[in-house]
Design a protein around this motif. Structure first.
Motif, mmCIF file in Angstrom:
data_model
loop_
_atom_site.group_PDB
_atom_site.id
_atom_site.type_symbol
_atom_site.label_atom_id
_atom_site.label_comp_id
_atom_site.label_asym_id
_atom_site.label_seq_id
_atom_site.Cartn_x
_atom_site.Cartn_y
_atom_site.Cartn_z
ATOM 1 N N ARG A 63 -30.235 -20.835 -23.314
ATOM 2 C CA ARG A 63 -29.160 -19.890 -23.043
ATOM 3 C C ARG A 63 -29.102 -19.517 -21.565
ATOM 4 N N VAL A 64 -27.969 -18.986 -21.159
ATOM 5 C CA VAL A 64 -27.757 -18.538 -19.784
ATOM 6 C C VAL A 64 -27.625 -17.027 -19.796
ATOM 7 N N LEU A 65 -28.267 -16.367 -18.840
ATOM 8 C CA LEU A 65 -28.165 -14.916 -18.748
ATOM 9 C C LEU A 65 -27.096 -14.537 -17.730
ATOM 10 N N ILE A 66 -26.105 -13.795 -18.185
ATOM 11 C CA ILE A 66 -25.100 -13.220 -17.295
ATOM 12 C C ILE A 66 -25.637 -11.879 -16.820
ATOM 13 N N ILE A 67 -25.839 -11.728 -15.511
ATOM 14 C CA ILE A 67 -26.303 -10.454 -14.953
ATOM 15 C C ILE A 67 -25.105 -9.744 -14.346
ATOM 16 N N MET A 68 -24.838 -8.545 -14.830
ATOM 17 C CA MET A 68 -23.659 -7.809 -14.413
ATOM 18 C C MET A 68 -24.070 -6.434 -13.867
ATOM 19 N N PRO A 69 -24.285 -6.316 -12.549
ATOM 20 C CA PRO A 69 -24.609 -5.006 -11.984
ATOM 21 C C PRO A 69 -23.392 -4.085 -12.098
ATOM 22 N N ALA A 70 -23.618 -2.839 -12.470
ATOM 23 C CA ALA A 70 -22.483 -1.939 -12.693
ATOM 24 C C ALA A 70 -22.830 -0.518 -12.259
ATOM 25 N N TRP A 71 -21.971 0.046 -11.440
ATOM 26 C CA TRP A 71 -22.115 1.435 -11.012
ATOM 27 C C TRP A 71 -20.780 2.132 -11.218
ATOM 28 N N ASN A 72 -20.731 3.039 -12.172
ATOM 29 C CA ASN A 72 -19.512 3.791 -12.504
ATOM 30 C C ASN A 72 -18.322 2.861 -12.740
ATOM 31 N N GLU A 73 -18.493 1.943 -13.671
ATOM 32 C CA GLU A 73 -17.447 0.958 -13.989
ATOM 33 C C GLU A 73 -16.957 1.087 -15.432
ATOM 34 N N GLU A 74 -16.903 2.321 -15.942
ATOM 35 C CA GLU A 74 -16.512 2.494 -17.338
ATOM 36 C C GLU A 74 -15.097 1.989 -17.628
ATOM 37 N N SER A 106 -25.336 4.945 -12.994
ATOM 38 C CA SER A 106 -23.968 5.447 -13.177
ATOM 39 C C SER A 106 -23.974 6.880 -13.704
ATOM 40 N N THR A 107 -22.956 7.621 -13.302
ATOM 41 C CA THR A 107 -22.803 8.997 -13.783
ATOM 42 C C THR A 107 -21.667 9.108 -14.788
ATOM 43 N N ASP A 108 -21.062 7.977 -15.141
ATOM 44 C CA ASP A 108 -19.995 7.979 -16.132
ATOM 45 C C ASP A 108 -20.493 7.283 -17.404
ATOM 46 N N ALA A 109 -19.580 6.783 -18.224
ATOM 47 C CA ALA A 109 -19.942 6.203 -19.519
ATOM 48 C C ALA A 109 -20.130 4.686 -19.462
ATOM 49 N N THR A 110 -20.472 4.153 -18.288
ATOM 50 C CA THR A 110 -20.647 2.704 -18.140
ATOM 51 C C THR A 110 -21.588 2.130 -19.190
ATOM 52 N N ALA A 111 -22.748 2.731 -19.375
ATOM 53 C CA ALA A 111 -23.751 2.199 -20.303
ATOM 54 C C ALA A 111 -23.227 2.179 -21.732
ATOM 55 N N LEU A 112 -22.609 3.250 -22.158
ATOM 56 C CA LEU A 112 -22.090 3.343 -23.527
ATOM 57 C C LEU A 112 -20.990 2.320 -23.771
ATOM 58 N N VAL A 113 -20.060 2.199 -22.821
ATOM 59 C CA VAL A 113 -18.953 1.255 -22.955
ATOM 60 C C VAL A 113 -19.473 -0.178 -23.010
ATOM 61 N N ALA A 114 -20.439 -0.505 -22.147
ATOM 62 C CA ALA A 114 -21.000 -1.852 -22.116
ATOM 63 C C ALA A 114 -21.730 -2.193 -23.410
ATOM 64 N N THR A 115 -22.471 -1.236 -23.937
ATOM 65 C CA THR A 115 -23.193 -1.450 -25.188
ATOM 66 C C THR A 115 -22.230 -1.707 -26.340
ATOM 67 N N LYS A 116 -21.185 -0.910 -26.419
ATOM 68 C CA LYS A 116 -20.197 -1.077 -27.482
ATOM 69 C C LYS A 116 -19.472 -2.415 -27.382
ATOM 70 N N ALA A 117 -19.361 -2.938 -26.169
ATOM 71 C CA ALA A 117 -18.680 -4.220 -25.967
ATOM 72 C C ALA A 117 -19.567 -5.409 -26.332
ATOM 73 N N GLY A 118 -20.867 -5.166 -26.521
ATOM 74 C CA GLY A 118 -21.758 -6.240 -26.941
ATOM 75 C C GLY A 118 -22.815 -6.658 -25.944
ATOM 76 N N LEU A 131 -29.546 -2.561 -19.282
ATOM 77 C CA LEU A 131 -30.793 -2.212 -18.619
ATOM 78 C C LEU A 131 -30.511 -0.990 -17.746
ATOM 79 N N GLN A 132 -31.164 0.119 -18.041
ATOM 80 C CA GLN A 132 -30.893 1.372 -17.352
ATOM 81 C C GLN A 132 -31.780 1.530 -16.123
ATOM 82 N N LEU A 133 -31.163 1.766 -14.972
ATOM 83 C CA LEU A 133 -31.909 2.138 -13.769
ATOM 84 C C LEU A 133 -31.800 3.654 -13.604
ATOM 85 N N PRO A 134 -32.881 4.321 -13.202
ATOM 86 C CA PRO A 134 -32.882 5.792 -13.166
ATOM 87 C C PRO A 134 -31.974 6.388 -12.106
#
Length: 252
Positions: free
Chosen positions: A8-19, A45-57, A61-64
């Motif tokens: 498999r190939v890993l898609i790495i998608m850095p995201a900062w406030n990209e909800e 991120s200070t918005d819902a980026t993590a939640l939106v990404a998780t729901k999308a599938g 990986l959370q950075l503090p």
């Protein structure tokens, strides 16, 4: 013991406030026909980026706190090595990189360690002007001479790497501004990695607000020259031509 993902190939998608955009970007990637796993590195991120990404599938990986693209990508490379992915590719969370081009960029790894999705390679209508254009032209010319091949878009973040490139990145992948593109590429080349480019088309940002303006463009020019000069002072990495497999590393 983690399971290797050698096919498999890993898609790495850095995201900062990209909800606004990350959910659709993840869904587009997963809708392609490739054997891809999507890792969204939520860069403080200070918005819902993590939640939106998780729901999308995606796996998230959370950075503090916010480390920047370089720090986020380093975390992604460590994840890739830990879980045995032989190839990775970076995709912007804002949707500018078209997932339809993923297979083409990955195909470049058949004859190079690093494959860049190039915006200025006679495909599409993406343009830049002023100081940013001058900087990109100078950078492309200098780095092409190091790579011994013609490169037109050395600041593109749409790039793939094989196991050898991952090993080099784990040894050296800077977090400084432009380091994730210019600095990392120069050191990889000087350490023996090979690079190629594949023409791609860029899309408009799918959400959020573009950050470019004349003042930032001028700052970009200065920083890009500094990043290039600084890259040549970095130590070279010693990267073997053939890396051990994940199974051998894990003792299986």
């Amino acid at each position: 013991m983690e399971t290797a993902n050698a096919s498999r190939v890993l898609i790495i998608m850095p995201a900062w406030n990209e909800e606004e955009a990350v959910g659709n970007t993840v869904r587009e990637v997963l809708a392609t026909s490739g054997d891809f796993d999507v890792l969204v590195v939520n860069d403080g991120s200070t918005d819902a980026t993590a939640l939106v990404a998780t729901k999308a599938g995606a796996t998230v990986l959370q950075l503090p706190f916010n480390l920047g693209v370089g720090g986020a990508m380093r975390a992604g490379f460590k994840y890739a090595r830990r879980f045995g992915y032989p190839q990775v590719i970076q995709i912007d969370a804002d949707g500018q990189h078209d997932p339809k081009n993923i297979a083409e960029v990955l195909a470049g790894l058949q004859h190079a360690d690093i494959s860049i999705g190039a915006r200025f390679a006679d495909r599409g209508d993406y343009t830049v002007s002023g100081p940013r254009k001058w900087a990109m032209l100078v950078l492309a010319k200098v780095i092409s001479s190091v790579a011994k091949t013609r490169l037109t878009d050395v600041t593109s973040g749409f790039r793939a790497g094989n196991d050898r490139a991952i090993s080099q990145y784990l040894d050296h992948y800077p977090a400084e501004y432009l380091g994730d593109t210019i600095d990392s590429l120069v050191v990889a080349l000087r350490s023996g990695c090979t690079v190629t480019q594949v023409p791609v088309e860029m899309r408009p940002r799918q959400g959020g607000t573009p950050s470019h303006n004349p003042m930032k463009a001028a700052i970009y020019l200065g920083r890009s020259v500094f990043a290039l000069l600084f890259a040549f002072t970095r130590k070279r990495s010693v990267v073997p031509s053939n890396q051990p497999s994940f199974k051998a590393m894990s003792g299986e």
